[in-house]
Design a protein around this motif. Structure first.
Motif, PDB file in Angstrom:
ATOM      1  N   VAL A 293      37.120  36.893  39.600  1.00  0.00           N
ATOM      2  CA  VAL A 293      36.504  36.345  40.810  1.00  0.00           C
ATOM      3  C   VAL A 293      35.275  37.193  41.123  1.00  0.00           C
ATOM      4  O   VAL A 293      35.369  38.419  41.227  1.00  0.00           O
ATOM      5  N   HIS A 294      34.147  36.540  41.288  1.00  0.00           N
ATOM      6  CA  HIS A 294      32.892  37.266  41.499  1.00  0.00           C
ATOM      7  C   HIS A 294      32.246  36.863  42.816  1.00  0.00           C
ATOM      8  O   HIS A 294      32.245  35.697  43.210  1.00  0.00           O
ATOM      9  N   ALA A 295      31.691  37.863  43.502  1.00  0.00           N
ATOM     10  CA  ALA A 295      30.838  37.645  44.668  1.00  0.00           C
ATOM     11  C   ALA A 295      29.759  38.719  44.637  1.00  0.00           C
ATOM     12  O   ALA A 295      30.014  39.832  44.162  1.00  0.00           O
ATOM     13  N   PRO A 296      28.563  38.426  45.128  1.00  0.00           N
ATOM     14  CA  PRO A 296      27.474  39.418  45.086  1.00  0.00           C
ATOM     15  C   PRO A 296      27.838  40.692  45.845  1.00  0.00           C
ATOM     16  O   PRO A 296      28.587  40.664  46.833  1.00  0.00           O
ATOM     17  N   GLU A 297      27.303  41.800  45.381  1.00  0.00           N
ATOM     18  CA  GLU A 297      27.616  43.107  45.964  1.00  0.00           C
ATOM     19  C   GLU A 297      27.360  43.150  47.463  1.00  0.00           C
ATOM     20  O   GLU A 297      28.196  43.633  48.234  1.00  0.00           O
ATOM     21  N   GLN A 298      26.219  42.664  47.903  1.00  0.00           N
ATOM     22  CA  GLN A 298      25.883  42.735  49.327  1.00  0.00           C
ATOM     23  C   GLN A 298      26.828  41.892  50.180  1.00  0.00           C
ATOM     24  O   GLN A 298      27.168  42.266  51.296  1.00  0.00           O
ATOM     25  N   GLU A 299      27.265  40.771  49.631  1.00  0.00           N
ATOM     26  CA  GLU A 299      28.219  39.930  50.353  1.00  0.00           C
ATOM     27  C   GLU A 299      29.576  40.625  50.457  1.00  0.00           C
ATOM     28  O   GLU A 299      30.243  40.568  51.495  1.00  0.00           O
TER      29      GLU A 299
ATOM     30  N   GLU B 101      49.103  37.487  36.842  1.00  0.00           N
ATOM     31  CA  GLU B 101      49.196  38.873  37.292  1.00  0.00           C
ATOM     32  C   GLU B 101      47.910  39.222  38.025  1.00  0.00           C
ATOM     33  O   GLU B 101      46.830  39.251  37.427  1.00  0.00           O
ATOM     34  N   ASP B 102      48.039  39.459  39.315  1.00  0.00           N
ATOM     35  CA  ASP B 102      46.916  39.812  40.184  1.00  0.00           C
ATOM     36  C   ASP B 102      46.707  41.321  40.064  1.00  0.00           C
ATOM     37  O   ASP B 102      47.461  42.109  40.630  1.00  0.00           O
ATOM     38  N   LEU B 103      45.675  41.716  39.297  1.00  0.00           N
ATOM     39  CA  LEU B 103      45.472  43.126  38.946  1.00  0.00           C
ATOM     40  C   LEU B 103      44.071  43.586  39.342  1.00  0.00           C
ATOM     41  O   LEU B 103      43.101  43.314  38.639  1.00  0.00           O
ATOM     42  N   PRO B 104      43.925  44.303  40.448  1.00  0.00           N
ATOM     43  CA  PRO B 104      42.602  44.788  40.842  1.00  0.00           C
ATOM     44  C   PRO B 104      41.936  45.645  39.774  1.00  0.00           C
ATOM     45  O   PRO B 104      40.712  45.604  39.606  1.00  0.00           O
ATOM     46  N   LEU B 105      42.723  46.410  39.015  1.00  0.00           N
ATOM     47  CA  LEU B 105      42.167  47.339  38.023  1.00  0.00           C
ATOM     48  C   LEU B 105      42.441  46.869  36.597  1.00  0.00           C
ATOM     49  O   LEU B 105      42.585  47.691  35.688  1.00  0.00           O
ATOM     50  N   LEU B 106      42.469  45.580  36.381  1.00  0.00           N
ATOM     51  CA  LEU B 106      42.743  45.039  35.051  1.00  0.00           C
ATOM     52  C   LEU B 106      41.759  45.582  34.021  1.00  0.00           C
ATOM     53  O   LEU B 106      42.148  46.043  32.944  1.00  0.00           O
ATOM     54  N   VAL B 107      40.476  45.526  34.335  1.00  0.00           N
ATOM     55  CA  VAL B 107      39.440  45.972  33.395  1.00  0.00           C
ATOM     56  C   VAL B 107      39.456  47.486  33.265  1.00  0.00           C
ATOM     57  O   VAL B 107      39.367  48.033  32.160  1.00  0.00           O
ATOM     58  N   GLU B 108      39.588  48.169  34.396  1.00  0.00           N
ATOM     59  CA  GLU B 108      39.558  49.629  34.390  1.00  0.00           C
ATOM     60  C   GLU B 108      40.680  50.220  33.542  1.00  0.00           C
ATOM     61  O   GLU B 108      40.515  51.284  32.939  1.00  0.00           O
ATOM     62  N   THR B 109      41.807  49.533  33.481  1.00  0.00           N
ATOM     63  CA  THR B 109      42.960  50.027  32.718  1.00  0.00           C
ATOM     64  C   THR B 109      43.056  49.391  31.332  1.00  0.00           C
ATOM     65  O   THR B 109      44.032  49.611  30.611  1.00  0.00           O
TER      66      THR B 109
ATOM     67  N   GLY C 180      45.629  36.892  33.548  1.00  0.00           N
ATOM     68  CA  GLY C 180      45.243  38.089  34.288  1.00  0.00           C
ATOM     69  C   GLY C 180      44.156  37.727  35.285  1.00  0.00           C
ATOM     70  O   GLY C 180      43.140  37.133  34.918  1.00  0.00           O
ATOM     71  N   LEU C 181      44.374  38.049  36.544  1.00  0.00           N
ATOM     72  CA  LEU C 181      43.423  37.734  37.613  1.00  0.00           C
ATOM     73  C   LEU C 181      42.878  39.034  38.184  1.00  0.00           C
ATOM     74  O   LEU C 181      43.649  39.917  38.590  1.00  0.00           O
ATOM     75  N   THR C 182      41.556  39.161  38.240  1.00  0.00           N
ATOM     76  CA  THR C 182      40.962  40.365  38.793  1.00  0.00           C
ATOM     77  C   THR C 182      39.637  40.046  39.478  1.00  0.00           C
ATOM     78  O   THR C 182      39.153  38.913  39.442  1.00  0.00           O
ATOM     79  N   GLY C 183      39.080  41.069  40.102  1.00  0.00           N
ATOM     80  CA  GLY C 183      37.811  40.925  40.813  1.00  0.00           C
ATOM     81  C   GLY C 183      37.570  42.190  41.618  1.00  0.00           C
ATOM     82  O   GLY C 183      38.506  42.922  41.933  1.00  0.00           O
TER      83      GLY C 183
END
Length: 214
Positions: free
Chosen positions: A143-149, A123-131, A18-21
């Motif tokens: 995949v993580h990047a800082p909020e401001q970036e 599976e590329d799932l933007p809402l993997l955690v939310e669901t 599962g791929l998300t970010g």
């Protein structure tokens, strides 16, 4: 980058990833690179477009729920119009999810079953955690990047306003929630080349794990 460790078997002859970010984290770049390296990638956004295609049962249900104003002149879904409704209203967003998610899961299951033995199935799932789907994968990659970036990317690269960027981010899980679900955390705060190195290293390990199952 954290080592893969979950080990929950969902497909005996494939490795299920599962791929998300968060939005603008760089998840699509990771997905593309994994596909280049041989992964079978199932993109939930692409599947969602297919299940809401013009003339589909899914689109008819969306129109019934949100009105004719979510249709473009040619009868296809007007995604920006729908987005304005659901990103501002939690109840509306949940209603949309109840229409789309079961259809996406059914089509994704069909694609998973078609994957060759020994595949890395991502599976590329933007809402993997939310669901709440993290437990059905052998490995969860975040995949993580800082909020401001991420806000900068949305404003400068995608033409969003800062207000819209923050609104869309607020509609998703928090960084802490995604990281808590992660078996592997890819840091995309640096350059594209730095991200690619992490993905290549990860795919080498995942490919070996998948091959051992075939």
């Amino acid at each position: 980058m954290v080592e893969p460790q979950r080990g929950v078997v969902t497909m005996s002859e494939c490795l299920s990833v599962g791929l998300t970010g968060g939005i603008a984290s760089g998840k699509s770049a990771v997905s593309r690179r994994m596909a280049e390296l041989g992964a079978v990638v199932i993109d939930a956004d692409v599947v969602a477009r297919d299940v809401l295609a013009r003339g589909s049962e899914g689109l008819a249900e969306v129109v019934e729920a949100f009105g004719e104003e979510v249709l473009a002149a040619d009868g296809s879904l007007d995604r920006p119009a729908l987005g304005q409704i659901v990103f501002a209203d939690e109840t509306a967003r949940q209603r949309l999810n109840s229409i789309v998610h079961p259809r996406v899961r059914a089509e994704s299951a069909r694609l998973r079953e078609a994957a060759p033995a020994g595949s890395v199935v991502v599976e590329d799932l933007p809402l993997l955690v939310e669901t709440g789907q993290q437990e059905r994968f052998d490995v969860v990659v975040v995949v993580h990047a800082p909020e401001q970036e991420r806000i900068r990317r949305m404003v400068e690269d995608r033409g969003s306003t800062e207000e819209d960027a923050r609104s869309r981010m607020a509609a998703q899980a928090t960084d802490a929630q995604r990281e808590a679900a992660a078996d592997v955390l890819l840091d995309n705060s640096g350059t594209p080349d730095q991200l690619r190195v992490q993905v290549d290293e990860l795919m080498e390990k995942l490919t070996a794990q998948a091959a051992a199952r075939a």
